[in-house]
Scaffold this active site. Structure first.
Site, PDB file in Angstrom:
ATOM      1  N   LYS A  19       0.814  -1.223   0.000  1.00  0.00           N
ATOM      2  CA  LYS A  19       0.000   0.000   0.000  1.00  0.00           C
ATOM      3  C   LYS A  19       0.846   1.270   0.000  1.00  0.00           C
ATOM      4  O   LYS A  19       0.416   2.301  -0.519  1.00  0.00           O
ATOM      5  CB  LYS A  19      -0.924   0.009   1.215  1.00  0.00           C
ATOM      6  N   ARG A  43      -7.548  -7.515  -8.615  1.00  0.00           N
ATOM      7  CA  ARG A  43      -8.247  -8.801  -8.724  1.00  0.00           C
ATOM      8  C   ARG A  43      -9.738  -8.544  -8.875  1.00  0.00           C
ATOM      9  O   ARG A  43     -10.184  -7.395  -8.811  1.00  0.00           O
ATOM     10  CB  ARG A  43      -8.017  -9.599  -7.444  1.00  0.00           C
ATOM     11  N   GLU A  74      -1.650   7.062   8.312  1.00  0.00           N
ATOM     12  CA  GLU A  74      -2.408   7.982   7.473  1.00  0.00           C
ATOM     13  C   GLU A  74      -3.241   8.888   8.358  1.00  0.00           C
ATOM     14  O   GLU A  74      -3.632   8.490   9.459  1.00  0.00           O
ATOM     15  CB  GLU A  74      -3.390   7.184   6.578  1.00  0.00           C
TER      16      GLU A  74
HETATM   17  P1  ADP Z   1      -8.257  -3.211   3.189  1.00  0.00           P
HETATM   18  O1  ADP Z   1      -7.074  -3.567   2.357  1.00  0.00           O
HETATM   19  O2  ADP Z   1      -8.319  -3.957   4.461  1.00  0.00           O
HETATM   20  O3  ADP Z   1      -9.518  -3.220   2.400  1.00  0.00           O
HETATM   21  P2  ADP Z   1      -8.309  -0.289   3.012  1.00  0.00           P
HETATM   22  O4  ADP Z   1      -7.078   0.527   2.982  1.00  0.00           O
HETATM   23  O5  ADP Z   1      -9.025  -0.470   1.734  1.00  0.00           O
HETATM   24  O6  ADP Z   1      -7.968  -1.703   3.663  1.00  0.00           O
HETATM   25  O7  ADP Z   1      -9.305   0.346   4.095  1.00  0.00           O
HETATM   26  C1  ADP Z   1     -10.452  -0.321   4.527  1.00  0.00           C
HETATM   27  C2  ADP Z   1     -11.423   0.658   5.164  1.00  0.00           C
HETATM   28  O8  ADP Z   1     -10.816   1.348   6.278  1.00  0.00           O
HETATM   29  C3  ADP Z   1     -11.884   1.788   4.257  1.00  0.00           C
HETATM   30  O9  ADP Z   1     -12.959   1.405   3.450  1.00  0.00           O
HETATM   31  C4  ADP Z   1     -12.268   2.857   5.264  1.00  0.00           C
HETATM   32  O10 ADP Z   1     -13.531   2.578   5.837  1.00  0.00           O
HETATM   33  C5  ADP Z   1     -11.233   2.693   6.331  1.00  0.00           C
HETATM   34  N1  ADP Z   1     -10.078   3.575   6.088  1.00  0.00           N
HETATM   35  C6  ADP Z   1      -8.922   3.260   5.480  1.00  0.00           C
HETATM   36  N2  ADP Z   1      -8.075   4.316   5.448  1.00  0.00           N
HETATM   37  C7  ADP Z   1      -8.713   5.331   6.057  1.00  0.00           C
HETATM   38  C8  ADP Z   1      -8.375   6.689   6.357  1.00  0.00           C
HETATM   39  N3  ADP Z   1      -7.196   7.206   6.034  1.00  0.00           N
HETATM   40  N4  ADP Z   1      -9.303   7.453   6.991  1.00  0.00           N
HETATM   41  C9  ADP Z   1     -10.498   6.942   7.326  1.00  0.00           C
HETATM   42  N5  ADP Z   1     -10.873   5.684   7.087  1.00  0.00           N
HETATM   43  C10 ADP Z   1      -9.999   4.878   6.460  1.00  0.00           C
HETATM   44  P1  ADP Z   2     -11.197  -5.546   0.352  1.00  0.00           P
HETATM   45  O1  ADP Z   2      -9.872  -6.255   0.545  1.00  0.00           O
HETATM   46  O2  ADP Z   2     -11.047  -4.148  -0.139  1.00  0.00           O
HETATM   47  O3  ADP Z   2     -12.098  -5.669   1.541  1.00  0.00           O
HETATM   48  P2  ADP Z   2     -13.153  -7.239  -0.985  1.00  0.00           P
HETATM   49  O4  ADP Z   2     -14.280  -6.546  -0.368  1.00  0.00           O
HETATM   50  O5  ADP Z   2     -13.245  -7.641  -2.418  1.00  0.00           O
HETATM   51  O6  ADP Z   2     -11.855  -6.341  -0.851  1.00  0.00           O
HETATM   52  O7  ADP Z   2     -12.866  -8.529  -0.084  1.00  0.00           O
HETATM   53  C1  ADP Z   2     -11.865  -9.465  -0.324  1.00  0.00           C
HETATM   54  C2  ADP Z   2     -11.793 -10.290   0.904  1.00  0.00           C
HETATM   55  O8  ADP Z   2     -12.594 -11.453   0.767  1.00  0.00           O
HETATM   56  C3  ADP Z   2     -10.456 -10.863   1.229  1.00  0.00           C
HETATM   57  O9  ADP Z   2      -9.598  -9.975   1.834  1.00  0.00           O
HETATM   58  C4  ADP Z   2     -10.840 -11.996   2.180  1.00  0.00           C
HETATM   59  O10 ADP Z   2     -11.006 -11.568   3.510  1.00  0.00           O
HETATM   60  C5  ADP Z   2     -12.185 -12.432   1.658  1.00  0.00           C
HETATM   61  N1  ADP Z   2     -12.114 -13.763   1.022  1.00  0.00           N
HETATM   62  C6  ADP Z   2     -11.037 -14.485   0.788  1.00  0.00           C
HETATM   63  N2  ADP Z   2     -11.319 -15.636   0.175  1.00  0.00           N
HETATM   64  C7  ADP Z   2     -12.629 -15.673   0.031  1.00  0.00           C
HETATM   65  C8  ADP Z   2     -13.536 -16.608  -0.535  1.00  0.00           C
HETATM   66  N3  ADP Z   2     -13.151 -17.727  -1.111  1.00  0.00           N
HETATM   67  N4  ADP Z   2     -14.806 -16.311  -0.522  1.00  0.00           N
HETATM   68  C9  ADP Z   2     -15.212 -15.177   0.022  1.00  0.00           C
HETATM   69  N5  ADP Z   2     -14.414 -14.261   0.562  1.00  0.00           N
HETATM   70  C10 ADP Z   2     -13.133 -14.484   0.568  1.00  0.00           C
END
Ligand code: ADP
Ligand code: ADP
Ligand code: MG
Length: 475
Positions: A115, A292, A199
């Site tokens: 990231k 993905r 952040e």
């Molecule tokens: P992940 O890889 O677990 O999906 P993300 O970086 O996409 O992590 O962040 C997941 C969630 O965390 C975001 O959808 C938001 O709700 C919250 N989040 C992440 N970064 C910030 C930020 N800088 N300020 C406020 N909320 C954040």
């Molecule tokens: P984000 O990482 O931003 O939350 P998504 O909402 O697309 O992205 O969620 C992906 C997440 O789904 C993965 O980080 C994992 O926790 C979960 N996951 C992994 N494998 C599976 C699976 N086979 N079926 C459903 N969910 C999965």
């Protein structure tokens, strides 16, 4: 064109990919762990192979997976989401074995999987990023300094994180130490690396993300945005497209910037660019890119009519995109509800176990992507996502009405699920107005909790009624 595909995943997403392959006339190979012998994806594929021993490692055992792929004569592997989908070493190993990895290049996966690196690259491509540390934090002292610089509240994030894990919001200096140490520990446990960065914590933002499709020849389109602000523990549970309240000018700016960045970068395959939007200022900031298929790709498919998995397969086969941006039309409004085997009353603790009764909704505008059925036992080893209910209608109001109807039809018994939570959210006046941000659920849970208590009660009544009707008609 690819002819035979191995799906390196399980559950509903494996079934989803098998369906796309079938429609394209491709043969499918499933893999499964010892805990997944009764899983739906093993039944729907043309061939299925057991990966013995450890049920968790089975879907990560890429040497074994590639060996099965070679032996069964597939020409490509689709990784789905989670597991190996963002593992650049796996993507490279597929290529080295003479197989097509259905996704972006290993180099692209590696860049965006970190990231911190992803933010640098996106910044150089013109996207605004959240203020924060430019590198992973080396020491607690450095964390204190940077946090002071950007000002509390801040959020600590795992550089290699996902699924909302390894994240801590810190409101003041005195809680930084403990949060830093626990985020580091969680990151190490889940992602094998303890790299943490800082952040600025944007308060009450919306999570808005852009779906991208790009081929190998520099053609890039967007498939609109998704509003994924309804989250628990920073993980999405409801996703919506289009966002019911996003201003058109802001939307267009986000879409345009995303497409231009991906063109400049030379991205290929499906990808999602995630932003948080400060609703007070309408400023938005890139947070991460998922290289993905995304869990919520379904709703984009409903409003565009484009099968994203099919497009990923075609792109990987070397076909150019069959449409340009102007060919893509957006119709109506779609909402996805993640049906999770988890208990909202117990802090969303996973609730694996046997499904004793199952009835899924149907009718116009409904899509179910699910891996569960009556008597299926949800194993305790995997993600709590059991299925997804998606609804489509001509506009937001009608989609809400349809969602209420569909959620009321849904019956899952035997284990606690988040179904009743969804029923509460969909009737919430703030939700209906589009007045929600990523803190919505945290603020509402207390209000809903009494009603969620009664969930089981209501289910029993619903089943008793259907049993009474069945006996009346002699069924
Ligand atoms: P992940 O890889 O677990 O999906 P993300 O970086 O996409 O992590 O962040 C997941 C969630 O965390 C975001 O959808 C938001 O709700 C919250 N989040 C992440 N970064 C910030 C930020 N800088 N300020 C406020 N909320 C954040
Ligand atoms: P984000 O990482 O931003 O939350 P998504 O909402 O697309 O992205 O969620 C992906 C997440 O789904 C993965 O980080 C994992 O926790 C979960 N996951 C992994 N494998 C599976 C699976 N086979 N079926 C459903 N969910 C999965
Ligand atoms: Mg994310």
């Amino acid at each position: 064109m690819i002819k035979k595909v191995l799906i390196a995943n399980r559950g509903e997403v494996a079934v989803r990919i098998i369906r796309a392959c079938k429609e394209l006339g491709l043969k499918t190979v499933a893999i499964y762990s010892e805990a997944d012998i009764t899983s739906l994806h093993t039944k729907k594929s043309d061939e299925a192979y057991l990966i013995p021993r450890d049920p968790i490692k089975a879907y990560l055992d890429y040497k074994n997976i590639i060996r099965i792929a070679k032996q069964s004569g597939v020409d490509a592997i689709h990784p789905g989401y989670g597991f190996l989908s963002e593992n650049h070493e796996f993507a490279q190993a597929c290529i080295d074995a003479g197989l097509i990895f259905i996704g972006p290049t290993p180099e692209q996966i590696e860049t965006f999987g970190d990231k911190v690196k992803a933010k640098k690259v996106m910044k150089s491509l013109g996207l605004p990023v959240v203020p924060g540390s430019e590198e992973p934090i080396q020491s607690l002292e450095e964390a204190y300094d940077i946090a002071k610089d950007i000002g509390y509240p801040i959020i600590l994030k795992a550089a290699y994180g996902g699924g909302g894990r390894g994240m801590r919001v810190v409101y003041d200096e005195k809680s930084l130490k403990q949060s830093f140490e626990s985020a580091q520990k969680e990151s190490l446990a889940f992602f094998g690396k303890g790299d943490i960065f800082i952040e600025k914590y944007i308060q009450r933002p919306k999570h808005i993300e852009i779906q991208i499709l790009a081929d190998k020849y520099g053609n890039v389109v967007h498939l609109g945005e998704r509003d994924c602000s309804i989250q628990r523990r920073h993980q999405k549970i409801i996703e919506i497209t289009p966002s019911p309240v996003l201003e058109p000018a802001v939307r267009n700016k986000m879409l345009g910037m995303s497409v231009r960045a991906m063109m400049k970068y030379g991205y290929e395959s499906a990808g999602t660019i995630e932003f948080i939007l400060d609703q007070n200022t309408n400023e938005f900031y890139f947070i991460e890119m998922n290289t993905r298929l995304q869990v919520e790709h379904t709703i984009t498919e409903m409003v565009t009519g484009i099968d994203i998995v099919e497009q990923m397969i075609r792109i990987a086969s070397g076909e150019p995109l069959p449409f340009v941006q102007n060919d893509i039309t957006f119709r109506g409004s779609a909402i996805q509800f993640r049906i999770n085997a988890e208990d909202p009353k117990r802090n969303f603790a996973p609730s694996p176990g046997r499904i004793t009764a199952y009835h899924s909704p149907g009718g116009i505008g409904i899509r179910i992507d699910s891996a569960i059925y009556k008597d299926y036992i949800i194993p305790p080893y995997y993600d709590s996502l059991a299925g997804k209910l998606c609804v489509w209608a001509l506009n937001w109001d009608r989609a809400l009405a349809r969602a209420r109807r569909a959620l009321d039809e849904f019956i899952i018994r035997g284990i606690p699920t988040n179904l009743q939570l969804h029923r509460e959210i969909i009737r919430d006046e703030d939700f209906i107005r589009g007045d929600f941000d990523t803190s919505f659920l945290d603020n509402k849970l207390n209000e809903y909790s009494y009603k969620i208590e009664n969930e089981v009660q209501k289910d029993i009544i619903a089943l008793a009624i259907s049993a009474a009707i069945a006996s009346h008609y002699g069924l």
